[in-house]
Write a protein that holds these residues in place. Structure first.
Motif, PDB file in Angstrom:
ATOM      1  N   HIS A 226     -48.240  28.212 -55.010  1.00 17.44           N
ATOM      2  CA  HIS A 226     -48.741  28.005 -56.377  1.00 17.44           C
ATOM      3  C   HIS A 226     -48.336  26.630 -56.923  1.00 17.44           C
ATOM      4  CE1 HIS A 226     -49.482  32.537 -57.439  1.00 17.44           C
ATOM      5  NE2 HIS A 226     -50.135  32.135 -56.351  1.00 17.44           N
ATOM      6  N   ASP A 229     -50.859  24.971 -60.239  1.00 19.49           N
ATOM      7  CA  ASP A 229     -50.841  26.061 -61.223  1.00 19.49           C
ATOM      8  C   ASP A 229     -51.629  25.644 -62.461  1.00 19.49           C
ATOM      9  OD1 ASP A 229     -49.178  24.218 -62.466  1.00 19.49           O
ATOM     10  OD2 ASP A 229     -47.344  25.370 -62.144  1.00 19.49           O
ATOM     11  N   ASP A 252     -52.575  28.823 -57.719  1.00 14.12           N
ATOM     12  CA  ASP A 252     -52.532  30.018 -58.568  1.00 14.12           C
ATOM     13  C   ASP A 252     -53.974  30.397 -58.850  1.00 14.12           C
ATOM     14  OD1 ASP A 252     -52.482  31.856 -60.654  1.00 14.12           O
ATOM     15  OD2 ASP A 252     -50.783  30.909 -61.652  1.00 14.12           O
ATOM     16  N   GLU A 253     -54.483  31.387 -58.118  1.00 12.00           N
ATOM     17  CA  GLU A 253     -55.908  31.690 -58.158  1.00 12.00           C
ATOM     18  C   GLU A 253     -56.361  32.160 -59.533  1.00 12.00           C
ATOM     19  OE1 GLU A 253     -58.467  34.752 -55.662  1.00 12.00           O
ATOM     20  OE2 GLU A 253     -57.879  32.986 -54.482  1.00 12.00           O
ATOM     21  N   ALA A 254     -55.550  32.925 -60.222  1.00 11.62           N
ATOM     22  CA  ALA A 254     -55.929  33.379 -61.567  1.00 11.62           C
ATOM     23  C   ALA A 254     -56.092  32.181 -62.503  1.00 11.62           C
ATOM     24  CB  ALA A 254     -54.875  34.343 -62.110  1.00 11.62           C
ATOM     25  N   ALA A 255     -55.169  31.232 -62.415  1.00 12.74           N
ATOM     26  CA  ALA A 255     -55.263  30.030 -63.244  1.00 12.74           C
ATOM     27  C   ALA A 255     -56.483  29.201 -62.864  1.00 12.74           C
ATOM     28  CB  ALA A 255     -53.990  29.204 -63.112  1.00 12.74           C
ATOM     29  N   ILE A 257     -59.320  30.324 -61.530  1.00 10.42           N
ATOM     30  CA  ILE A 257     -60.537  30.997 -62.010  1.00 10.42           C
ATOM     31  C   ILE A 257     -60.721  30.752 -63.502  1.00 10.42           C
ATOM     32  CG2 ILE A 257     -61.521  33.283 -62.467  1.00 10.42           C
ATOM     33  CD1 ILE A 257     -60.423  34.142 -59.718  1.00 10.42           C
ATOM     34  N   GLU A 258     -59.648  30.828 -64.258  1.00 13.61           N
ATOM     35  CA  GLU A 258     -59.749  30.593 -65.699  1.00 13.61           C
ATOM     36  C   GLU A 258     -60.249  29.176 -65.990  1.00 13.61           C
ATOM     37  OE1 GLU A 258     -56.936  30.732 -69.731  1.00 13.61           O
ATOM     38  OE2 GLU A 258     -56.183  31.496 -67.818  1.00 13.61           O
ATOM     39  N   GLN A 261     -63.927  28.930 -65.015  1.00 12.70           N
ATOM     40  CA  GLN A 261     -64.810  29.635 -65.952  1.00 12.70           C
ATOM     41  C   GLN A 261     -65.057  28.836 -67.225  1.00 12.70           C
ATOM     42  OE1 GLN A 261     -62.644  33.404 -66.078  1.00 12.70           O
ATOM     43  NE2 GLN A 261     -64.258  34.421 -64.906  1.00 12.70           N
ATOM     44  N   THR A 272     -58.609  31.318 -49.486  1.00 16.25           N
ATOM     45  CA  THR A 272     -58.210  32.020 -50.694  1.00 16.25           C
ATOM     46  C   THR A 272     -57.003  32.898 -50.394  1.00 16.25           C
ATOM     47  OG1 THR A 272     -59.781  33.792 -50.160  1.00 16.25           O
ATOM     48  CG2 THR A 272     -60.545  32.075 -51.689  1.00 16.25           C
ATOM     49  N   SER A 281     -64.600  39.429 -57.373  1.00 18.73           N
ATOM     50  CA  SER A 281     -64.059  38.120 -57.759  1.00 18.73           C
ATOM     51  C   SER A 281     -65.144  37.207 -58.319  1.00 18.73           C
ATOM     52  CB  SER A 281     -63.400  37.448 -56.561  1.00 18.73           C
ATOM     53  OG  SER A 281     -63.016  36.122 -56.891  1.00 18.73           O
TER      54      SER A 281
END
Length: 336
Positions: A226, A229, A252-255, A257-258, A261, A272, A281
């Motif tokens: 990560h 990030d 940091d995949e969640a970060a 994606i945010e 988006q 990934t 996803s």
């Protein structure tokens, strides 16, 4: 001269292009192949017999893990050559402790990854995927004509390379042939080496903020997990592109994606974490994401390079010459 014995362990379907008939013939010229059918496990009677007779073990994708228990059944083994990328995750330290030579074809696997990255950089700078989507939607050229007048393209764009790994260095070599400004972040590279590579050495924050395109080539270690990030992603320019052909968990995949988006940045993602994203996803459907199923490394015909390198290493070992791609025990801790 009595030829040393060699056994093969990998997924049989992977041998089609890794070991062509010509390469198997070359291997047979320098070593006696015990069985051309690869082992996929080490616990059955056939595998135990082959392990007991083998002086050389050639492995590939899908080979079982080699630990002290396996080596106890391979008393004659003197060399392991991995006809694939990194040896990390295939052998533990007991192989080195037993005095067995270890080599791998990571250098050969680096070639297609660098080629893929070069293509990704060029397509990203030229915004090829955006042009494709607009053209397919409009079926006319009004909007694409306007887009051509924007500040896009590859001339004197800034590309940030994270990690001067074997792949990172190959990417640098390729990009140096073109009109890019190159930044590098790698704590292990000093100013003199950066000068020799003809890149500007910077810290990670500076690289993220200045680059039009960021390409990741760092190994996955506890300290690099990560490393990209939310803070690093927030530094990226609007319209910049993140390319990841290294390891998914570097980001940091969640970060990510945010940030994607929001529409602020783009991404070319070949790896990934987890290896296959959840079916739900957003990475599968975002227009600013080009997602591929871990294909940057050797696939199809490209796999023959791996077999060639493995056979060459076996030949050098048999002839008593130094291995070109030997892996040492201390290398394991910093490998991808």
């Amino acid at each position: 001269m009595t030829l040393p014995t060699v056994a093969i362990a990998m997924q049989p379907e992977r041998t089609r292009y890794v070991f062509t008939p010509e390469l198997l013939s070359r291997l047979g010229d320098v070593a006696r192949i015990l069985d051309r059918q690869p082992m996929t496990e080490f616990g059955d009677e056939r595998s135990q017999r082959l392990l007991g007779d083998a002086e050389i073990l050639v492995t590939g994708w899908g080979a079982p893990f080699i630990d002290a228990a396996v080596l106890a059944r391979a008393a004659r083994l003197r060399l392991i050559v991995h006809a694939a990328g990194t040896i990390k995750g295939l052998v533990d330290e007991s192989a080195f402790d037993a005095g067995i030579k270890v080599s791998h074809a990571a250098e050969a696997n680096a070639v297609p990854v660098a080629e893929f990255t070069l293509a990704a950089v060029i397509f990203s700078g030229k915004q090829v995927f955006r042009f494709r989507d607009i053209y397919a939607t409009d079926r006319g050229r009004e909007r694409t004509q306007v887009l051509q007048g924007e500040a896009i393209g590859n001339y004197r764009r800034t590309v940030g390379i994270v990690g001067a790994s074997r792949i990172g260095r190959r990417v640098i070599e390729l990009l140096r042939l073109l009109d890019y400004r190159l930044l590098l972040h790698d704590p292990l590279v000093g100013e003199s080496e950066a000068c020799a590579l003809k890149v500007e050495k910077v810290d990670l924050q500076t690289l993220m903020a200045r680059s039009d395109i960021v390409s990741l080539h760092a190994p996955l270690l506890p300290e690099t997990r990560h490393m990209i990030d939310a803070r690093q992603l927030a530094l990226m320019k609007d319209g910049a592109t993140l390319i990841n052909t290294a390891r998914g968990a570097l980001v940091d995949e969640a970060a990510l994606i945010e940030r994607l988006q929001s529409g602020a940045i783009n991404a070319v993602i070949d790896v990934t974490h987890p290896e296959i994203p959840e079916r739900s996803s957003p990475l599968y459907r975002m227009p600013n994401v080009f997602l591929t199923p871990h294909i940057a490394g050797a696939i199809g015909l490209e796999r023959t390079r791996l077999g060639e390198m493995a056979v060459d290493e076996v030949g050098r070992f048999v002839q008593g010459r130094p291995l070109l791609f030997e892996v040492c025990k201390q290398d394991l801790g910093r490998m991808a």
